[in-house]
Structures are given as structure tokens and as C-alpha cells.
Scaffold this motif. Structure first.
Motif: not given
Ligand code: ING
Length: 337
Positions: A197-220, A319-322
């Protein structure tokens, strides 16, 4: 100051063609896991889906968050005499209960991603740590990566007003980085549930070159702080993962522990999403179900080398504020006129 920098000066033009980097990946959705369901029973369910996937030549299968047990943060364990919190954690991986899964995967030549509750050995101070963890296992059975959930939702103290608890902040410590690994012919990253749910997650991974992001979830489905969101759970889950995929030129695999688990209805709708943001595979039911797709990791370049060419278009100097702020700081009121 010229905005034209050396990245911009680099020759541009239509994307160069190159051979595909194909991978058949599967989302292995789990239905509910009962409170006292033995791990051996759950592992049998995981192996059954692994065999089904392998029979379809799947190379990587993704299991949900906390796949080996019921979602125990729904209980204030201290108040439940027949619940021993440690029972829900793995102190070794693989351990006796999970070794059959590793053995089967190696025999089938299929890699996997598995979410579980991790209890670490004592550190130098003799303290053991508890994480909401996911591992990535290559087709030869080696654990190539481990990720510990960064964004812990819910609360820490017992809140009896809720129909059920969400005590992840009591039962886990947060992770503090987003690693990526070269595996399965590309660069792979992992995230867990609320992280999506947090855009920072994908951006941080993509800055590590991520082409495939695997996400498990338990969402009531029921969200006690604002039940008006209940009807929007599926939309929100896909919205954030589709946006994360598109804005970072990556494939995203989102895998649920869905269905009704100990009386709590949980979101299913596991899916595989292309860098375009389109959903290319989706489960039809809420129980144990395998959905797979053939993905060409080369497709990531269509976005990473054009619209989202980070080293050409991103402006980290703006982007310093981020990273300087955790919460919002609103501007002062306008002067009286
Ligand atoms: N679960 C939920 C999630 O982020 C939640 C918490 C539930 C948030 C419902 C919002 C609505 O999907 C986990 N395990 O993070």
C-alpha cells in the motif's frame, strides 16, 4: 542550471529489440488455515499446489504471507489460554515441518517464495527477534534471499472494541530495508501485505533494479477503523499493486491467504500484473488455487528505459521531504487581509 545532464545527452530513439527473458510464474493462493491446523497439513496443501504448478512447467511459485499458520495477529494471545505465541513461529528454515517442501521443490526443479513468522536465534545480548518474513528459494533449493516486512499495520495493545485484533505491531519487529537479488533470469524483490500500500516499497525495490516483485498478503475484508473501506478491499489491493508495477516498470505477483479463516473473511483475488499495470492472471475463487502466466522480463525495459528512466527523469534533489519527514506538515494559515 541546465536540466540537461549526461543521462539526457545520451542518444535516445526507439527501444532496441532484444530476445525475451521468459519465466512462467504462479500465484499459489491459499484458502484459510485453521487455528490449530498442523504445519504438516499446510505443507501438504502447498506441495499439492507446487506439483500442480510444476506439471504446467511453472518455474517460480509464490505463496502468501504467514502461509504456514493461521493469521494469529487477529488474537490477543495473552488472553487465549490455549494459544502459545511461540507455536506460530519458525525458529529454523527449513525446519522439520518445512523440509518436505524444500525437498519437493528441488525434486521438481521449481523455485518458490514463502511467507512465515520468523523467530531468530539469540543475538549477542541473548535476545530473540520476531519478524514477518518471506524467503526466495531458487530452483536448486538454495535460499537466495530473505525479506522482513517493513510496514507493520494495526496496533500493539489489546483493543477490545475491534471484532478481531490486528496485533502485528505487538508480535513482530519491522524490517528496515528492501533488498533485491539476481534470480530466475532477472532481478527479484519481495514485499509483504501492507508494504504493497506504500509507493515507497516499489520505488525502493525498483531502485535496486527489481523487475519482478513478489508480495504475499493476508487482508481481512473488514477494516475496523473505517468499515466504509470493506467494499473497496479488492479495488484497493489491485489499485496499489497495479500502480506500483506501472510506475516502476516491474511485474508484480500478489498472493492471498483468502477465504474465511477462523471466522474472518479475507480478501482473495490473487493476481499477476505486467509492467503496463494490466492484470494478466487472476484467481477465480477464494480457496487454494494456482494462477500462472508467462512473463517476459524484457518487457520491463519498455517502461524502465522510456517513461520511467529513473537516472534521466527522477529529481531526488527535490524529494528531500520524503525521507526527512514521517508525517505531514501543513503550511501556516494565509495572512489576514
Ligand atoms: N494486512 C492488511 C493489509 O495491509 C489491512 C492490513 C487490512 C489494511 C485491511 C487495510 C485494510 O492488507 C496485513 N497483514 O498487512
Amino acid at each position: 542550471m541546465s536540466l540537461i545532464d549526461d543521462a539526457d545527452a545520451a542518444a535516445s530513439g526507439p527501444l532496441s529489440e532484444s530476445g525475451g527473458r521468459w519465466l512462467r510464474v504462479a500465484a499459489a493462493q491459499l484458502g484459510g488455515v485453521a487455528r490449530h491446523e498442523p504445519r504438516s497439513s499446510v505443507v501438504d496443501r502447498l506441495i499439492a499446489m507446487m506439483r500442480q504448478a510444476a506439471s504446467a512447467d511453472v518455474e517460480l511459485i509464490v505463496f502468501p504471507e504467514l502461509a504456514l499458520t493461521t493469521f494469529f495477529p487477529r488474537w490477543y494471545v495473552e488472553g487465549e489460554p490455549d494459544l502459545d505465541l511461540d507455536w506460530f513461529y519458525e525458529s529454523e528454515m527449513p525446519g522439520p515441518d518445512t523440509q518436505p517442501l524444500f525437498d519437493e521443490a528441488k525434486a521438481l526443479g521449481i523455485g518458490f517464495c514463502l511467507g512465515y513468522a520468523e523467530l531468530t536465534p539469540p543475538d549477542e545480548d541473548g535476545r530473540r527477534h520476531r519478524y514477518n518474513t518471506q524467503i526466495l528459494v531458487e530452483r536448486d533449493g538454495t535460499i537466495v534471499g530473505k525479506y522482513r516486512k517493513v510496514h507493520l499495520p494495526g496496533h500493539r495493545e489489546h483493543e477490545p472494541w475491534r471484532e478481531f485484533q490486528h496485533l502485528e505491531r505487538r508480535y513482530f519487529e519491522p524490517g528496515d530495508d528492501f533488498p533485491t537479488w539476481r534470480a530466475f533470469g532477472g532481478v527479484v524483490g519481495m514485499a509483504i501485505c501492507n508494504d504493497r500500500r506504500w509507493p515507497e516499497t516499489y520505488r525502493a525495490l525498483a531502485l535496486g533494479g527489481a523487475e519482478l516483485i513478489l508480495i504475499g498478503y493476508n487482508t481481512p475484508i473488514h477494516y475496523a477503523p473505517d468499515p466504509s473501506q470493506n467494499a473497496l478491499q479488492s479495488f484497493h489491493s489491485h489499485l496499489v499493486m497495479q500502480a506500483g508495477a506501472y510506475q516502476n516498470g516491474a511485474f508484480v505477483v500478489g498472493v492471498a491467504k483468502g477465504g474465511t479463516e477462523e471466522g474472518v473473511e479475507s480478501l482473495a483475488d490473487s493476481c499477476i500484473i505486467a509492467p503496463s499495470g494490466r492484470i494478466i492472471a487472476l484467481t477465480a475463487h477464494t480457496g487454494d488455487e494456482v494462477a500462472f502466466a508467462d512473463i517476459d522480463l524484457e518487457l520491463c525495459r519498455n517502461y524502465k528505459e522510456t517513461l520511467f528512466q529513473f537516472d534521466r527523469y527522477r529529481r531526488p534533489e527535490a524529494y528531500g521531504v520524503l525521507t526527512e519527514r514521517r508525517g505531514p506538515v501543513s503550511p501556516p494559515p494565509l495572512p489576514e487581509t
